[in-house]
Design a protein around this motif. Structure first.
Motif, mmCIF file in Angstrom:
data_model
loop_
_atom_site.group_PDB
_atom_site.id
_atom_site.type_symbol
_atom_site.label_atom_id
_atom_site.label_comp_id
_atom_site.label_asym_id
_atom_site.label_seq_id
_atom_site.Cartn_x
_atom_site.Cartn_y
_atom_site.Cartn_z
ATOM 1 N N PHE A 1 64.770 125.605 4.959
ATOM 2 C CA PHE A 1 65.855 125.997 5.859
ATOM 3 C C PHE A 1 65.228 126.515 7.140
ATOM 4 N N PRO A 2 65.789 126.213 8.306
ATOM 5 C CA PRO A 2 66.989 125.415 8.567
ATOM 6 C C PRO A 2 66.710 123.924 8.760
ATOM 7 N N GLN A 3 65.599 123.472 8.200
ATOM 8 C CA GLN A 3 65.265 122.058 8.342
ATOM 9 C C GLN A 3 64.526 121.577 7.105
ATOM 10 N N PHE A 4 64.923 120.405 6.615
ATOM 11 C CA PHE A 4 64.201 119.756 5.527
ATOM 12 C C PHE A 4 63.233 118.739 6.110
ATOM 13 N N ARG A 5 62.003 118.821 5.658
ATOM 14 C CA ARG A 5 60.938 117.921 6.080
ATOM 15 C C ARG A 5 60.857 117.911 7.608
ATOM 16 N N ASN A 6 60.774 116.704 8.214
ATOM 17 C CA ASN A 6 60.712 116.608 9.675
ATOM 18 C C ASN A 6 62.004 116.033 10.238
ATOM 19 N N HIS A 7 63.117 116.303 9.543
ATOM 20 C CA HIS A 7 64.418 115.827 10.006
ATOM 21 C C HIS A 7 64.975 116.808 11.041
ATOM 22 N N GLY A 8 64.284 116.922 12.177
ATOM 23 C CA GLY A 8 64.681 117.846 13.228
ATOM 24 C C GLY A 8 63.488 118.198 14.091
ATOM 25 N N SER A 9 63.652 119.206 14.942
ATOM 26 C CA SER A 9 62.619 119.550 15.923
ATOM 27 C C SER A 9 61.756 120.734 15.502
#
Length: 321
Positions: free
Chosen positions: A80-88
């Motif tokens: 949280f707040p991001q799984f793996r590299n699905h975001g910045s």
């Protein structure tokens, strides 16, 4: 800081706060039959889950570093707040790299469990978080060890922004299951589903097999998955059952031999004894307006099986209530 053996206020003899590796605080949950779980306040992370025979059910790397700000390799990291590299943001977000605190006054958690072995943790935004993710939030986590040894994790994430702004996130319980031999493991419940292949730039495919088996590196996110998934360890004659709610996706990961050698906090051959099946929300990120709350829950159990002798139909595991 807590003294060794100190009991958590408001809890019972089933819950103990003590010192773990490198002096980090941890909570031990115990049930009467001998089942146990260990939770580090660093990362809010379950690092051990044992059955009544004292057998470890979660994988923890022999090279795991319990030295902040490094994440702990194994157990159940929280993404949280991001799984793996699905975001910045950094890989898997920052919740697994933060010090959580025990929540002395949690709101009621809906539960049908009568277990007394549970702990409530909370993580709130810090000044450091604001530089990389400028939002205010409360992340509450309840970890429960059920009377039968089942392990339940319930996450509640609330937007506490005062500027009226919503925020969006992805999430996962990054479960590391301990398996005897990865080449003798199969995952049931994900057949015929679409998945994103992280080894092929997140290209979308459809699962063709009647089960997932392992003979090379796998790094996939299955979409719109059922609420129950079964992981069958033929060598140990054990089936893990993963039940989830509010988490429509499921990641499946094993680095295999070449990638394992490139991971500094993982032994070269340890990939043979681990399988990650992650209860997650990835394809459709969650958006919360100020005051709104999201809940995600998983329950994992380990049951004896004789599937390898042809006496257990794994489909029945998925239908078990």
């Amino acid at each position: 800081m807590a003294r060794k053996g100190m009991m958590i206020p408001g809890q019972t003899k089933n819950v103990e706060l003590c010192k773990g590796i490198n002096g980090l605080d941890k909570v031990i949950l115990r049930e009467g039959r001998g089942c146990s779980a260990e939770v580090y306040l660093y990362g809010g992370q379950v690092t051990s889950w044992k059955n009544a025979l004292g057998e470890e059910l979660l994988f923890l790397s022999s090279k795991a570093t319990f030295k902040p700000p490094m994440a702990i390799r194994g157990g159940i990291p929280l993404c949280f707040p991001q799984f793996r590299n699905h975001g910045s943001l950094e890989q898997h977000g920052f919740a697994r790299n933060r010090f959580w605190v025990i929540d002395d006054d949690p709101p009621p958690f809906p539960s049908n469990s009568v277990s007394k072995a549970y702990v409530d943790l909370i993580l709130k935004n810090s000044e450091g978080d604001g530089k990389i993710w400028p939002h205010r939030y409360e992340f509450r986590l309840r970890i429960t060890l059920g009377p039968g040894g089942d392990l339940m994790l319930t996450s509640r994430i609330r937007n506490t922004n005062t500027d009226g702004k919503p925020f969006t996130f992805t999430f996962a319980f990054h479960n590391y299951f301990y398996v005897t031999d990865i080449s003798e493991v199969r995952v049931e419940g994900l057949e015929t589903l679409d998945y994103l292949d992280n080894l092929k730039n997140k290209e979308r495919f459809t699962e063709q097999g009647d089960a997932i088996t392992f003979e090379a590196e796998v790094d996939q996110v299955y979409l719109k998955t059922p609420t129950k998934i079964a992981i069958l360890d033929h060598e140990r004659k054990r089936t893990f059952e993963l039940r989830k709610d509010g988490l429509p996706d499921a990641g499946v990961w094993n680095p295999w031999d070449k990638k394992a050698k490139m991971i500094p906090d993982l032994g070269d051959d340890e990939y043979k004894h681990m399988l990650c099946v992650q209860a997650s929300c990835v394809e459709n990120p969650i958006t919360l307006k100020p005051g709104e709350e999201w809940r995600g829950r998983q329950e994992i159990s380990a049951i004896p099986s004789s599937y390898c002798s042809g006496q257990l139909d794994p489909k029945k595991v998925l239908l078990r209530e």
